[in-house]
Design an enzyme around this catalytic site. Structure first.
Site, PDB file in Angstrom:
ATOM      1  N   HIS A 169       0.877  -1.163   0.000  1.00 28.40           N
ATOM      2  CA  HIS A 169       0.000   0.000   0.000  1.00 28.40           C
ATOM      3  C   HIS A 169       0.920   1.221   0.000  1.00 28.40           C
ATOM      4  O   HIS A 169       1.861   1.273   0.793  1.00 28.40           O
ATOM      5  CB  HIS A 169      -0.902   0.025   1.232  1.00 28.40           C
ATOM      6  N   GLU A 199      -4.443  -3.536  -4.530  1.00 24.35           N
ATOM      7  CA  GLU A 199      -5.910  -3.619  -4.487  1.00 24.35           C
ATOM      8  C   GLU A 199      -6.509  -2.238  -4.242  1.00 24.35           C
ATOM      9  O   GLU A 199      -7.015  -1.946  -3.170  1.00 24.35           O
ATOM     10  CB  GLU A 199      -6.409  -4.635  -3.441  1.00 24.35           C
TER      11      GLU A 199
END
Length: 406
Positions: free
Chosen positions: A335, A360
Site C-alpha cells: 500500500h 488492491e
C-alpha cells in the site's frame, strides 16, 4: 471480451515500450548505490567498449563478431538447430585494461554486469567470454556460475567458454549477498551474518481478521535502516526505501512529520481515509511497526522524502481471502502514497510502482488502476471488502524478472 483485450494490450505495451541502449536520456553513465559512476564508452557499432568506474578503467568489452543464443527446451528435438525465435546476441569478450593488475575484482565485475543489463536491458541474456589474460578469470567464472548470475549452454554445439549472463537472475539480486555489500539491497546487521537464504519453517498468525499458517518471517529492520537503493535511469535519480523512523523521542521525526502532513492532504485522504491529529498518526505508525506482517517505510528521491508505503506478507493479510487460489508463501503486497506533488507523474510512478506484486486499489480509483495496467500488471479480480469495493491487480514474479519491467 473487448475490455479483456484492451487490458492485455496494455500489458503488452508496457513490456515492449521500454527504451533500450541508454542509461539516461542523453547520458552514458550508471550511478551505483554507493555513489560511484560506471561509464561505457563506444557502442555496438564500434569494435570495443571501455568500462570506467569513477573514471578509472575496469575492463574492455570487445565485440567478437560472433553471436550465440541460449537454446533450452529445443535440445534433442528436430528444432534444435532451426529455432529462429531464439534470439542470437553478440558475444562480448571481457578483457582487463589495467597495466599493473590484469585481474578484475568481484565488485567491479558486478558493476560491469549491472551496467550491461542497464544499457542492454532488452536482452534476456548477454553472452560473454572471459579473456584468458585476466589473471583471476577462473575465480570470476566461478563467481558468475555459483551466484546464478550466468550459466553455460547445455548444447554441445555452443562453446562452454561462453557464459550467458541472465537478466532475470541479475534483477533478483544474484551476485550480491555473500559476495559484496554494494548492491541495491544494503546489508543489515543480521544479513551480514547470514550468507544463505533465510530458512523456511512454519509459523502461525491469528488475529481478528486472519487465521493463517505461513513461513517464519525474517526479523524486522531497525528504525531508519536503509532497505533498498537503486538508480532509476528513466528519472535520472536514485530511489531509496527506508524503514520508518520515529526518532529518539524528543520532538517529531522527519518521517512522522511528513506522514502526518501527507495524511491530512485531501488527495491522500481520499484514498487512505486516515486524516487526523499527530497523536492519531503516531499511534497508527506504532501499530504498524508492531505488526510482524507489515513493513512501514518511507520512499525518497535522492534523499528527499516523497512518499510512504507498507509492504505486507499476503498470507498474514486480510486480502488473502480474496486472492483467487490464495497467496503463495512468499507473496507480498504493498500500500503506498506519494505525498509530495512534485514527485507525482507517470514516469516517476512507473519507476517505483513496478516493484509491487499485488495491489488492491478502490474500484473507483481510475488513476491508480491505470498506473497498475501501465506497469504491466493485470486485473486478477474485482471484489468487495467489508468497507469498499476493490480491484485486484497483480504482477507475477516470473513476468517481473523475466520481462525486465523494472
Amino acid at each position: 471480451m473487448c475490455s479483456a483485450r484492451i487490458r492485455l494490450q496494455a500489458v503488452q505495451n508496457a513490456l515492449t515500450t521500454i527504451q533500450a541502449g541508454t542509461f539516461v536520456d542523453g547520458a552514458d553513465f550508471l550511478l551505483l548505490p554507493d555513489g560511484k559512476r560506471v561509464k561505457i564508452s563506444g557502442g555496438p557499432g564500434t569494435s570495443d567498449q571501455h568500462v570506467l568506474l569513477d573514471g578509472k578503467p575496469v575492463c574492455c568489452l570487445c565485440f567478437s563478431g560472433r553471436t550465440a543464443g541460449l537454446t533450452l527446451s529445443g535440445l534433442g528435438t528436430p528444432h534444435e538447430h532451426t529455432a529462429s525465435h531464439i534470439q542470437q546476441y553478440p558475444v562480448l569478450e571481457v578483457r582487463a585494461m589495467r597495466a599493473s593488475d590484469q585481474g578484475i575484482n568481484v565488485l567491479d565485475m558486478w558493476a560491469v554486469i549491472y551496467a550491461l543489463f542497464t544499457k542492454y536491458h532488452e536482452q534476456e541474456t548477454i553472452p560473454i567470454v572471459l579473456s584468458a589474460y585476466i589473471t583471476n578469470a577462473a575465480d570470476l567464472r566461478s563467481y558468475i556460475l555459483r551466484s546464478g548470475l550466468g550459466r553455460v549452454s547445455p548444447s554441445r554445439d555452443i562453446s562452454q567458454e561462453y557464459l550467458f549472463l541472465m537478466r532475470a537472475t541479475f534483477w533478483q539480486g544474484a551476485g550480491q549477498a555473500g559476495f559484496h555489500e554494494h548492491g541495491w539491497l544494503p546489508p543489515s546487521d543480521s544479513s551480514r551474518c547470514a550468507l544463505s537464504p533465510f530458512p523456511s519453517v512454519q509459523s502461525f498468525t491469528r488475529t481478528p481478521l486472519v487465521i493463517a499458517a505461513h513461513p517464519l518471517r525474517p526479523p524486522k529492520p531497525k528504525q531508519g535502516e536503509l532497505l533498498y537503493k537503486r538508480y532509476c535511469p528513466s528519472v535520472g535519480q536514485t530511489l531509496d526505501f527506508t524503514y520508518f523512523d520515529l526518532g529518539s523521542g524528543e520532538g517529531v521525526s522527519a518521517h512522522l512529520e511528513a506522514f502526518h502532513r501527507w495524511q491530512n492532504n485531501e488527495r491522500v485522504n481520499k484514498g487512505w481515509n486516515e486524516s487526523g491529529s499527530l497523536e492519531k498518526h503516531l499511534k497508527y505508525v506504532k501499530g504498524v511497526m508492531n505488526d510482524p506482517a507489515v513493513l512501514p517505510m518511507m520512499m525518497s528521491w535522492d534523499g528527499d522524502l516523497m512518499g510512504y508505503a507498507e509492504i505486507v506478507w499476503l498470507k498474514e493479510n486480510h486480502v488473502a481471502t480474496y486472492i483467487p487460489n490464495g497467496p503463495k508463501d512468499w507473496d507480498r503486497g504493498i500500500h503506498a502514497l506519494v505525498g509530495e506533488e512534485k514527485y507525482r507523474g507517470s514516469v516517476r510512478a512507473q519507476a517505483w510502482f513496478r516493484s509491487r506484486a499485488i495491489n488492491e486499489p478502490r474500484s473507483d480509483n481510475a488513476s491508480m488502476i491505470k498506473v497498475s495496467i501501465d506497469a504491466a500488471m493485470h486485473i486478477e479480480t474485482i471484489f468487495n471488502f467489508p468497507h469498499r469495493r476493490s480491484v485486484m491487480t497483480c504482477m507475477p514474479r516470473e513476468r517481473f524478472f523475466k520481462m525486465d519491467v523494472l
